[in-house]
Design a protein around this motif. Sequence first.
Motif, PDB file in Angstrom:
ATOM      1  N   ALA A  56      -0.786   5.319  -1.012  1.00 12.17           N
ATOM      2  CA  ALA A  56       0.423   4.590  -1.398  1.00 12.17           C
ATOM      3  C   ALA A  56       1.254   4.193  -0.183  1.00 12.17           C
ATOM      4  O   ALA A  56       1.743   3.059  -0.099  1.00 12.17           O
ATOM      5  CB  ALA A  56       1.259   5.446  -2.356  1.00 12.17           C
ATOM      6  N   THR A  57       1.430   5.112   0.776  1.00 12.55           N
ATOM      7  CA  THR A  57       2.211   4.775   1.965  1.00 12.55           C
ATOM      8  C   THR A  57       1.500   3.737   2.823  1.00 12.55           C
ATOM      9  O   THR A  57       2.139   2.855   3.403  1.00 12.55           O
ATOM     10  CB  THR A  57       2.506   6.030   2.796  1.00 12.55           C
ATOM     11  N   ALA A  58       0.173   3.821   2.893  1.00 14.11           N
ATOM     12  CA  ALA A  58      -0.578   2.810   3.640  1.00 14.11           C
ATOM     13  C   ALA A  58      -0.431   1.441   2.979  1.00 14.11           C
ATOM     14  O   ALA A  58      -0.269   0.414   3.656  1.00 14.11           O
ATOM     15  CB  ALA A  58      -2.045   3.208   3.732  1.00 14.11           C
ATOM     16  N   ILE A 103       4.403   2.465 -10.562  1.00 12.21           N
ATOM     17  CA  ILE A 103       5.406   2.771  -9.543  1.00 12.21           C
ATOM     18  C   ILE A 103       4.958   2.249  -8.186  1.00 12.21           C
ATOM     19  O   ILE A 103       5.720   1.596  -7.456  1.00 12.21           O
ATOM     20  CB  ILE A 103       5.664   4.294  -9.486  1.00 12.21           C
ATOM     21  N   VAL A 104       3.715   2.525  -7.822  1.00 13.00           N
ATOM     22  CA  VAL A 104       3.187   2.067  -6.532  1.00 13.00           C
ATOM     23  C   VAL A 104       3.205   0.547  -6.464  1.00 13.00           C
ATOM     24  O   VAL A 104       3.588  -0.048  -5.445  1.00 13.00           O
ATOM     25  CB  VAL A 104       1.767   2.612  -6.295  1.00 13.00           C
ATOM     26  N   ALA A 105       2.795  -0.110  -7.556  1.00 15.97           N
ATOM     27  CA  ALA A 105       2.754  -1.577  -7.578  1.00 15.97           C
ATOM     28  C   ALA A 105       4.146  -2.174  -7.400  1.00 15.97           C
ATOM     29  O   ALA A 105       4.335  -3.129  -6.628  1.00 15.97           O
ATOM     30  CB  ALA A 105       2.126  -2.060  -8.880  1.00 15.97           C
ATOM     31  N   VAL A 106       5.134  -1.617  -8.091  1.00 21.31           N
ATOM     32  CA  VAL A 106       6.493  -2.159  -8.004  1.00 21.31           C
ATOM     33  C   VAL A 106       7.067  -1.957  -6.605  1.00 21.31           C
ATOM     34  O   VAL A 106       7.666  -2.878  -6.014  1.00 21.31           O
ATOM     35  CB  VAL A 106       7.399  -1.505  -9.059  1.00 21.31           C
ATOM     36  N   LEU A 107       6.893  -0.771  -6.047  1.00 19.79           N
ATOM     37  CA  LEU A 107       7.435  -0.505  -4.712  1.00 19.79           C
ATOM     38  C   LEU A 107       6.703  -1.322  -3.647  1.00 19.79           C
ATOM     39  O   LEU A 107       7.319  -1.774  -2.669  1.00 19.79           O
ATOM     40  CB  LEU A 107       7.348   0.988  -4.403  1.00 19.79           C
ATOM     41  N   THR A 108       5.406  -1.537  -3.832  1.00 23.54           N
ATOM     42  CA  THR A 108       4.666  -2.388  -2.905  1.00 23.54           C
ATOM     43  C   THR A 108       5.147  -3.830  -2.991  1.00 23.54           C
ATOM     44  O   THR A 108       5.291  -4.518  -1.973  1.00 23.54           O
ATOM     45  CB  THR A 108       3.156  -2.320  -3.211  1.00 23.54           C
ATOM     46  N   LEU A 109       5.427  -4.296  -4.211  1.00 20.24           N
ATOM     47  CA  LEU A 109       5.982  -5.636  -4.377  1.00 20.24           C
ATOM     48  C   LEU A 109       7.352  -5.742  -3.701  1.00 20.24           C
ATOM     49  O   LEU A 109       7.691  -6.788  -3.131  1.00 20.24           O
ATOM     50  CB  LEU A 109       6.099  -5.971  -5.863  1.00 20.24           C
ATOM     51  N   ALA A 110       8.115  -4.672  -3.747  1.00 29.47           N
ATOM     52  CA  ALA A 110       9.400  -4.659  -3.042  1.00 29.47           C
ATOM     53  C   ALA A 110       9.181  -4.836  -1.544  1.00 29.47           C
ATOM     54  O   ALA A 110       9.920  -5.575  -0.876  1.00 29.47           O
ATOM     55  CB  ALA A 110      10.146  -3.357  -3.327  1.00 29.47           C
ATOM     56  N   GLY A 111       8.155  -4.157  -1.001  1.00 30.86           N
ATOM     57  CA  GLY A 111       7.851  -4.316   0.420  1.00 30.86           C
ATOM     58  C   GLY A 111       7.456  -5.735   0.768  1.00 30.86           C
ATOM     59  O   GLY A 111       7.898  -6.290   1.789  1.00 30.86           O
ATOM     60  N   SER A 167      -4.179   9.432 -19.018  1.00 29.26           N
ATOM     61  CA  SER A 167      -4.223   8.013 -18.677  1.00 29.26           C
ATOM     62  C   SER A 167      -2.826   7.420 -18.569  1.00 29.26           C
ATOM     63  O   SER A 167      -2.573   6.550 -17.737  1.00 29.26           O
ATOM     64  CB  SER A 167      -5.033   7.256 -19.734  1.00 29.26           C
ATOM     65  N   SER A 168      -1.890   7.896 -19.399  1.00 29.91           N
ATOM     66  CA  SER A 168      -0.525   7.373 -19.319  1.00 29.91           C
ATOM     67  C   SER A 168       0.126   7.759 -18.003  1.00 29.91           C
ATOM     68  O   SER A 168       0.863   6.960 -17.408  1.00 29.91           O
ATOM     69  CB  SER A 168       0.314   7.900 -20.489  1.00 29.91           C
ATOM     70  N   GLY A 169      -0.151   8.983 -17.529  1.00 33.06           N
ATOM     71  CA  GLY A 169       0.389   9.400 -16.240  1.00 33.06           C
ATOM     72  C   GLY A 169      -0.171   8.579 -15.108  1.00 33.06           C
ATOM     73  O   GLY A 169       0.552   8.150 -14.200  1.00 33.06           O
ATOM     74  N   SER A 170      -1.479   8.321 -15.126  1.00 30.74           N
ATOM     75  CA  SER A 170      -2.105   7.509 -14.084  1.00 30.74           C
ATOM     76  C   SER A 170      -1.566   6.084 -14.099  1.00 30.74           C
ATOM     77  O   SER A 170      -1.331   5.473 -13.054  1.00 30.74           O
ATOM     78  CB  SER A 170      -3.628   7.490 -14.274  1.00 30.74           C
ATOM     79  N   LEU A 171      -1.362   5.543 -15.298  1.00 30.24           N
ATOM     80  CA  LEU A 171      -0.825   4.191 -15.418  1.00 30.24           C
ATOM     81  C   LEU A 171       0.586   4.120 -14.856  1.00 30.24           C
ATOM     82  O   LEU A 171       0.946   3.153 -14.176  1.00 30.24           O
ATOM     83  CB  LEU A 171      -0.836   3.758 -16.885  1.00 30.24           C
ATOM     84  N   ARG A 172       1.369   5.171 -15.126  1.00 28.50           N
ATOM     85  CA  ARG A 172       2.747   5.161 -14.635  1.00 28.50           C
ATOM     86  C   ARG A 172       2.781   5.268 -13.117  1.00 28.50           C
ATOM     87  O   ARG A 172       3.567   4.579 -12.453  1.00 28.50           O
ATOM     88  CB  ARG A 172       3.525   6.317 -15.256  1.00 28.50           C
ATOM     89  N   VAL A 173       1.923   6.102 -12.545  1.00 28.90           N
ATOM     90  CA  VAL A 173       1.835   6.211 -11.094  1.00 28.90           C
ATOM     91  C   VAL A 173       1.459   4.868 -10.483  1.00 28.90           C
ATOM     92  O   VAL A 173       2.056   4.405  -9.507  1.00 28.90           O
ATOM     93  CB  VAL A 173       0.807   7.294 -10.697  1.00 28.90           C
ATOM     94  N   SER A 174       0.460   4.202 -11.079  1.00 24.43           N
ATOM     95  CA  SER A 174       0.026   2.901 -10.566  1.00 24.43           C
ATOM     96  C   SER A 174       1.148   1.878 -10.662  1.00 24.43           C
ATOM     97  O   SER A 174       1.312   1.039  -9.762  1.00 24.43           O
ATOM     98  CB  SER A 174      -1.199   2.413 -11.350  1.00 24.43           C
ATOM     99  N   ALA A 218      14.354  -1.045 -11.668  1.00 24.87           N
ATOM    100  CA  ALA A 218      15.247  -0.422 -12.648  1.00 24.87           C
ATOM    101  C   ALA A 218      14.488   0.055 -13.879  1.00 24.87           C
ATOM    102  O   ALA A 218      14.815   1.107 -14.458  1.00 24.87           O
ATOM    103  CB  ALA A 218      16.343  -1.406 -13.050  1.00 24.87           C
ATOM    104  N   LEU A 219      13.453  -0.675 -14.280  1.00 27.39           N
ATOM    105  CA  LEU A 219      12.729  -0.341 -15.498  1.00 27.39           C
ATOM    106  C   LEU A 219      11.630   0.705 -15.289  1.00 27.39           C
ATOM    107  O   LEU A 219      11.384   1.533 -16.179  1.00 27.39           O
ATOM    108  CB  LEU A 219      12.099  -1.603 -16.089  1.00 27.39           C
ATOM    109  N   LEU A 220      10.977   0.700 -14.148  1.00 25.36           N
ATOM    110  CA  LEU A 220       9.740   1.465 -13.992  1.00 25.36           C
ATOM    111  C   LEU A 220       9.800   2.603 -12.972  1.00 25.36           C
ATOM    112  O   LEU A 220       8.961   3.498 -13.026  1.00 25.36           O
ATOM    113  CB  LEU A 220       8.594   0.514 -13.602  1.00 25.36           C
ATOM    114  N   VAL A 221      10.747   2.590 -12.066  1.00 27.32           N
ATOM    115  CA  VAL A 221      10.779   3.604 -11.015  1.00 27.32           C
ATOM    116  C   VAL A 221      11.786   4.685 -11.383  1.00 27.32           C
ATOM    117  O   VAL A 221      12.960   4.385 -11.643  1.00 27.32           O
ATOM    118  CB  VAL A 221      11.144   2.980  -9.652  1.00 27.32           C
TER     119      VAL A 221
END
Length: 493
Positions: free
Chosen positions: A145-147, A22-30, A13-20, A192-195
């Motif tokens: 994630a790319t979509a 990362i995707v959320a932060v990078l999507t927010l960057a977009g 679950s920690s791995g899945s949370l971390r993946v989510s 800086a904190l999550l990716v």
Amino acid sequence: MPRTHSPTTDTGSSGSLRVSSIVAVLTLAGITIAFVQSMVFPIVPLLPGYLDASSADTAWVITATLLCGAVTTPVSGRLGDMYGKRRILLFGMAVIVVGTVISALSHSLAPLLVGRTLQGLGNGVIPLAISIMREVLPTEKLPTATALMYGSLGVGGSLGLPVAAFIADNFDWHVLFWTAATLGAVVAVLVALLVPESKVRTGGRFDLAGAAGLAVGLVCLLLAVSKGEDWGWGSGISVALFAGAATVLPLWSWLQLRSPHPMVDLRANARPEVLFTHLTGLALGFAVFVTGLVLPQLLQMPEETDYGLGKSLAVTGLLMAPQGLTMMAVAPLSARLTHAKGPKATLVTGSVITGTGYLLATVLMSEVWQILVTSCIVAVGVGFALGTLPALVMGVVPVSQTGATVSLNTLMRSIGTSVSSAVAGVILAHMTIESGNGPVPSQNGLRAVLAIGAGAAAIALVFASFIPRQQPAADSAETPVLPVLGRPTADAE
């Protein structure tokens, strides 16, 4: 095919949370990048009064960002491959924040142009974010994630219009830039904190001469295309710029082919899998811009024209917002089709839907609900098509070349957008009718641009058909297996 990585899994679950995360932060960057780039569109007509400058001069607020973005996108991709994608992404975000603060402090044109030029560095953030996703996400999560990443561009662009209109109507226009600067700073901190930093690096030295040559060639080409209508297509400066591009870019290509450490690996990008993906991106870049140009004009056109809908800028922004949300909403469907049929099938489907939406828009343009329906149909097609472009190139290039290759694909779409703007501008400037506020684009002019958008989608479909078919990710042993959560891997080369 590039060498693959050994499969790695993290099912906790920690791995899945971390993946989510990362995707959320990078999507927010977009979303942030798209917002920063689009937020000035509603206030461009007001800038001459704000800055005591001519409208011709204030138009450079858009052009400066376009030129800087085009030049820095391939450079940032190459630097990310060499020195770390997260590091270059953070640098880009920092420069964007600085540029936005400079814009927020501006009371004249010169500092605003400096700030908007720095904001152009944001174009490189998107391909870098996608490249990071390739390294840190499990293979099965990458298409979604790319979509989502490309869907975020639609959301950011859609938010930019109503938010900018609201701020311009109710607050000082500088508040718009302070809002964007705050959002950019928050994103930079979250990255800086999550990716995690990328572990795969390419070797060699940075090709400074190659970067300079590419910059000169692109500036000549894009400046001539974007300003040709204003300066005159046959004017001395336009002809000189086109001649410069026609001279510099072939010479640059010749030198790149002979460089031991080229800025752009033209041989790798000439492979059919990559070349036709780039050409498809060029055509889609042309098509995508049409909807953001024609439909808002149609909504704001005076009702006295018999085809304009007479909506305010704020209402127009709100009516265009569902388009961006639709792009984000179809991301899971796009990923599902990619898993089942492969990215080429998704790209073909998206091109067909985009063209169909534009054809429908040429006849369904008399009511607000018709604009909403056709714009969302186009958004579905764009959401399907754009999200597959990085998947197609990442399927055949080494991980160490991801940033440069995806950035080049982004550049091709930017060139398509610039050409689309120029072509549409010529058509709408020459096909006009008189209204109480002066000449406005005629209904046939708007229809002609929509039809050209449909034609560009058809060209994208043709180019996509020449891309060699890749197997669905779930079924093919040839598909590169990607490392999970930034764990160290050997260089894919």
